[in-house]
Design an enzyme around this catalytic site. Structure first.
Site, PDB file in Angstrom:
ATOM      1  N   GLU A 179       0.830  -1.210   0.000  1.00 44.01           N
ATOM      2  CA  GLU A 179       0.000   0.000   0.000  1.00 44.01           C
ATOM      3  C   GLU A 179       0.865   1.261   0.000  1.00 44.01           C
ATOM      4  OE1 GLU A 179      -4.112  -1.654   1.884  1.00 44.01           O
ATOM      5  OE2 GLU A 179      -2.922  -0.372   3.171  1.00 44.01           O
ATOM      6  N   GLU A 372      -5.416  -8.414  -1.116  1.00 43.74           N
ATOM      7  CA  GLU A 372      -6.123  -8.243   0.158  1.00 43.74           C
ATOM      8  C   GLU A 372      -7.583  -7.962  -0.131  1.00 43.74           C
ATOM      9  OE1 GLU A 372      -4.689  -5.406   3.063  1.00 43.74           O
ATOM     10  OE2 GLU A 372      -2.610  -5.904   2.596  1.00 43.74           O
TER      11      GLU A 372
HETATM   12  P1  P53 Z   1      -7.221  -3.330   9.427  1.00 45.05           P
HETATM   13  C1  P53 Z   1      -6.870   0.701   6.395  1.00 45.05           C
HETATM   14  C2  P53 Z   1      -6.215   0.959   7.557  1.00 45.05           C
HETATM   15  C3  P53 Z   1      -5.003   0.367   7.833  1.00 45.05           C
HETATM   16  C4  P53 Z   1      -4.425  -0.460   6.925  1.00 45.05           C
HETATM   17  O1  P53 Z   1      -6.919  -3.198   7.875  1.00 45.05           O
HETATM   18  C5  P53 Z   1      -5.077  -0.724   5.749  1.00 45.05           C
HETATM   19  C6  P53 Z   1      -6.330  -0.180   5.500  1.00 45.05           C
HETATM   20  C7  P53 Z   1      -7.164  -0.498   4.324  1.00 45.05           C
HETATM   21  O2  P53 Z   1      -6.647  -0.388   3.112  1.00 45.05           O
HETATM   22  O3  P53 Z   1      -4.491  -1.484   4.857  1.00 45.05           O
HETATM   23  C8  P53 Z   1      -4.446  -2.883   4.793  1.00 45.05           C
HETATM   24  O4  P53 Z   1      -6.206  -4.250   9.955  1.00 45.05           O
HETATM   25  C9  P53 Z   1      -3.095  -3.364   5.224  1.00 45.05           C
HETATM   26  C10 P53 Z   1      -3.126  -4.447   6.236  1.00 45.05           C
HETATM   27  C11 P53 Z   1      -4.327  -4.288   7.133  1.00 45.05           C
HETATM   28  C12 P53 Z   1      -5.578  -4.399   6.296  1.00 45.05           C
HETATM   29  O5  P53 Z   1      -5.597  -3.388   5.344  1.00 45.05           O
HETATM   30  O6  P53 Z   1      -7.103  -1.943   9.962  1.00 45.05           O
HETATM   31  O7  P53 Z   1      -2.275  -3.712   4.138  1.00 45.05           O
HETATM   32  O8  P53 Z   1      -1.917  -4.434   6.918  1.00 45.05           O
HETATM   33  O9  P53 Z   1      -4.357  -5.150   8.206  1.00 45.05           O
HETATM   34  C13 P53 Z   1      -6.888  -4.329   7.071  1.00 45.05           C
HETATM   35  O10 P53 Z   1      -8.598  -3.868   9.537  1.00 45.05           O
END
Ligand code: P53
Length: 475
Positions: A179, A372
């Site tokens: 990301e 993801e």
């Molecule tokens: P969580 C939002 C916030 C933080 C990370 O998020 C994010 C996103 C959404 O794009 O990115 C990805 O754990 C990331 C992962 C993460 C996943 O989204 O806040 O690549 O590390 O765990 C899900 O529910």
């Protein structure tokens, strides 16, 4: 028809969210270790509050996480039981270079990942490796200001050389930065950036982004030199913007918001700074320092495929009266009245996945990889750890159906699909364990209590059957 015969079904994790063992076998400290759960998390991950070490007032979930450091054989066996063709994971930079700027790598760290990759290969699981999933060695943050310094490009290059050579033949699919657009939204978590008073925040972010983009191009170059079989991808936190109304102003604002994110992929995939970005940077008075040869590197070493995360679409409006926002701190959006939301306020939009896939495929004309997707939800296990997670099955079923439409109806070339957090792990956004994505339940709570026992949820068997039928049987 349907998905490719060699379609890569699997699941995804990130080192800091599952490994634990933060200080074992010579591992150095990283930004992702020192972000606590609780109300200080957001100011810390956005670089507004300083946290360069642990303190007694906070709980740090990444220290132990789900202890995959000691459970990886058991966990990979479960992935294999589901029929995974691929497992997306990340390496922790500070296991291999504890400080980040050493000349020689830490053998114990290299050996750990070699064991993990061999374990995958045992089951014919193709590792898909994220080189940096938000992590940056703490020493590089303290001494160099992390990615704001050009020196990070060289340190990252060393890391890449070492891992590409060491894991040649074991790993073929690589992602350079998880990301990469996260640097705009959560710059400390995404790139180790902490802002001092008086910093020109936007200037720092875009200069750091240039360093990452350059590092990504150099990594791609070396990957191809070391082994022509290597396939390198970029990685975008995706989810297209919709205009709230047909008012052209809303449409224009939505397009601009998309471009803030596309910018990174435009450089990584097309090999140059897009015209709109050059103009916008100029308007904001941001000057990116480049050295001779940078432009050529970017141009000559573009990525082989486009990977992305997709959880939700987003909404843009220019009307100040339209201000009802979704929950969720990092990517808060306006509420879309046509969509339902998860318990964490993330709006659920399967068709948005098809829209996003088409937008990316039209724009780049390169194979896509969904690395993801998933539903973060509260699970209630029975006494055996079994969870009847029909809500998760429903979310995934609809998203797989939408991606199938994109492949079958629209002709999008899709390499694979890895669901996020195939085994329950720590949330990046909130630091909670309670926000679970897995097919496999892990007995651990937000405060770090629990046996760490693994157990299968209902979705485990559902996904197994999806993979076995190559996406034909979604019931
Ligand atoms: P969580 C939002 C916030 C933080 C990370 O998020 C994010 C996103 C959404 O794009 O990115 C990805 O754990 C990331 C992962 C993460 C996943 O989204 O806040 O690549 O590390 O765990 C899900 O529910």
């Amino acid at each position: 028809m349907g998905f490719r015969k060699d379609f890569l079904w699997g699941g995804a994790t990130a080192a800091n969210q599952c490994e634990g063992g933060y200080n074992l076998d010579g591992r150095g400290l990283a930004n992702v270790d020192v972000v606590p759960i609780g109300q200080d998390r957001f100011p810390i991950i956005t670089g507004k509050m300083k946290a360069f070490d642990f303190d007694d007032e906070h709980f740090y979930p990444a220290k132990e996480a789900i202890d995959m450091y000691h459970h990886f054989k058991e966990d990979i066996a479960l992935f294999a039981e589901m029929g995974f063709k691929t497992y997306r994971m990340s390496i922790a930079w500070s296991r291999i270079f504890p400080q980040g700027d050493e000349k020689e790598p830490n053998e114990a760290g290299l050996k750990f990942y070699e064991d993990v990759f061999k374990e995958c290969r045992k089951y014919n699981i193709e590792p898909l490796v994220t080189i940096t999933h938000f992590d940056c060695p703490m020493h590089l943050i303290k001494e160099y200001g992390a990615w704001r310094s050009r020196e990070l490009v060289g340190f990252y290059e060393n890391l890449c050389r070492v891992i590409f050579n060491r894991y040649k033949g074991l790993v073929k699919y690589w992602l350079t930065f998880n990301e990469i657009n996260m640097i705009l939204h959560a710059p400390f978590m995404g790139a180790g950036l902490y802002f001092e008073e008086g910093d020109n925040v936007e200037q720092v972010k875009y200069q750091a982004a240039h360093h990452e983009l350059l590092a990504s191009a150099i990594a791609t170059k070396i990957a191809h030199e070391v082994d022509p079989e290597n396939q390198v991808g970029c990685m975008l936190a995706a989810g297209n913007y919709y205009p709230y109304t047909p008012n052209p102003k809303d449409v224009w604002a939505g397009m601009q918001a998309d471009r803030d994110n596309y910018f990174f992929i435009d450089v990584q995939s097309r090999g140059e700074y897009p015209a709109y970005a050059l103009k916008e940077l100029e308007r904001q008075g941001i000057e990116i320092k480049m050295e001779e040869g940078d432009k050529e590197l970017l141009k000559e070493h573009t990525v082989d495929f486009i990977s992305f995360s997709y959880y939700s679409s987003r909404v843009m409006s220019t009307d100040p009266e339209v201000n009802d926002k979704t929950a969720g701190n990092i990517f808060a959006s306006l509420k879309n009245p046509y969509l339902e939301a998860s318990e964490w306020g993330w709006q659920i939009d399967p068709l948005g996945l098809r829209i996003t896939m088409n937008a990316l495929y039209d724009r780049y004309q390169k194979p896509l990889f969904i690395v993801e997707n998933g539903l973060g939800a509260v699970d209630t296990p029975d006494e055996n750890g079994y969870v009847e997670d029909d809500y998760r099955i429903e979310y995934l079923r609809e998203h797989v159906a939408a991606m199938k439409d994109a492949v079958e109806q629209d002709g999008v070339d899709l390499l694979g699909y890895t669901t996020w957090g195939c085994i329950d792990l720590v949330s990046a956004g909130t630091g909670e364990m309670k926000k679970r994505y897995g097919f496999i339940y892990v007995d651990r709570d937000n405060d770090g209590n629990g046996t760490l026992k693994r157990s299968k949820k209902k979705s485990f068997d559902w996904y197994k059957q999806v993979i076995a039928s190559n996406g034909e049987n979604l019931d």
